[in-house]
Design an enzyme around this catalytic site. Sequence first.
Site, mmCIF file in Angstrom:
data_model
loop_
_atom_site.group_PDB
_atom_site.id
_atom_site.type_symbol
_atom_site.label_atom_id
_atom_site.label_comp_id
_atom_site.label_asym_id
_atom_site.label_seq_id
_atom_site.Cartn_x
_atom_site.Cartn_y
_atom_site.Cartn_z
ATOM 1 N N THR A 206 0.834 -1.206 0.000
ATOM 2 C CA THR A 206 0.000 0.000 0.000
ATOM 3 C C THR A 206 0.866 1.253 0.000
ATOM 4 O O THR A 206 2.088 1.174 0.088
ATOM 5 C CB THR A 206 -0.960 -0.007 1.214
ATOM 6 O OG1 THR A 206 -1.900 1.060 1.089
ATOM 7 C CG2 THR A 206 -0.218 0.153 2.538
ATOM 8 N N ASN A 207 0.237 2.396 -0.126
ATOM 9 C CA ASN A 207 0.910 3.695 0.004
ATOM 10 C C ASN A 207 0.429 4.347 1.290
ATOM 11 O O ASN A 207 -0.690 4.081 1.726
ATOM 12 C CB ASN A 207 0.512 4.616 -1.153
ATOM 13 C CG ASN A 207 1.208 4.250 -2.441
ATOM 14 O OD1 ASN A 207 2.294 3.703 -2.432
ATOM 15 N ND2 ASN A 207 0.577 4.555 -3.550
ATOM 16 N N ARG A 208 1.236 5.228 1.829
ATOM 17 C CA ARG A 208 0.766 5.951 3.025
ATOM 18 C C ARG A 208 -0.142 7.090 2.583
ATOM 19 O O ARG A 208 0.258 7.926 1.772
ATOM 20 C CB ARG A 208 1.958 6.504 3.794
ATOM 21 C CG ARG A 208 2.725 5.440 4.521
ATOM 22 C CD ARG A 208 4.021 6.003 5.045
ATOM 23 N NE ARG A 208 3.805 6.986 6.102
ATOM 24 C CZ ARG A 208 4.779 7.772 6.573
ATOM 25 N NH1 ARG A 208 5.971 7.703 6.084
ATOM 26 N NH2 ARG A 208 4.513 8.629 7.529
#
Length: 397
Positions: A206-208
């Site tokens: 995922t991305n932050r």
Amino acid sequence: MFLDKKILLGITGSISAYKMYQFIRVLKQKGANVRVIVTPNAKAFVSTTILSTFSEHKVYCEFVEDDLWQNHVHLGRWADLFVIAPASCTTISKLVNGLADNFLVATYLSCPAPVILFPSMDEDMWLHPSTQHNISLLQQRGNTVVEPSTGSLASGLNGKGRLPEIEEMINYIESNFIRQSILAGKKVLVTAGPTEEPIDPVRVITNRSSGKMGYAIAESLYMLGAEVYLVSGPVAIKTKYTGIHLIQVNTADEMYSACNQFRESYDYAVFTAAVADYTIPNRSDKKIKKLDQDLQINLTKTKDILGTLGLQKLPHQKVIGFALETDNAVDNAIEKLTKKNADLIVLNHLSDTNSCFNQDQMEVSFISKDEIQKFSSLSKIEIASKLSNYIIKNWLQ
Ligand code: CTP
């Protein structure tokens, strides 16, 4: 949004009346002018001294006070909005029958402004046919009645009858009475939050992203009257307004499909989501066990949602992208503007010390093909508001 709005608050005799202290404080913080009326029964539950302190004005109760006749007609005509909260069974019944034996009911009968009631009582009283009949009569006459919430009640029972939380009350009023119409008829698509690409049933790439930027933009455009579709990856926040159409997705592919259904119908699309650039094509159905050797995962590219919709956009459509850059920020943002056929890129200057994840203040630039506008130290809500103004100023026809 409440700035300089004249809110008349009618408080009746109900245990939850004490919550109105906080309600008044929030309204005042938002810039509203507040006047308060209490029924004689409400005085058993709230202090008029506290109410007048918070509202910064005297509190009305009797027709005659200190030998002076209180002008209920004048007060009713002063209001932009009359909020009756908590609205007890007795007051509801008096409003229906025009029984003006107290100052609150007399003011209601003389008030041309919209009226919103937040009933609060025990569940049996709320469900009683007499109450339900009265509620439906009030609604037929154009009053707005917000259903009470469910939970523990002052009687010790559990059920429907609670006054909603103050934040919910404020959001409801903002959404239904304070919302502007400048963007009415415009359809807006907003993406927000991260996406999650599963490796196996328990692990993801995922991305932050908190989603706060996208949610603030969706809320700002909604409050200006737009019809808003918010396509959101998994986030911990909620939309303030139930009128925003929330479409929850997990993966980049799901986010693309959700956006693609609006391909021809949106007027403005704002892509704030931190979409995963890569996904796992052959994810495991079972949890991958730890091995002695290293693990290799094959990644394939996801679809660029902004890039795809940007290149397909119709003449009436405008597209906004976001860019988070550390090096050659402006040049990279201009390249994205061209490559993705966007009309505007909002560049977050990540290399600045005051600008990184979870920071409240950010330094951003609005980059179009004609100009670059730089703003230092803006909150996400301020960026959302500036972006809404940009849309109205440059693109609204
Ligand atoms: N974006 C998108 N779909 C993707 C990747 C990005 O819609 N699959 C959108 C983002 O929401 C943002 C803009 O494209 O508005 C820029 O995203 P960014 O990650 O900065 O750009 P990338 O094209 O992924 O390039 P890079 O990560 O190499 O900078």
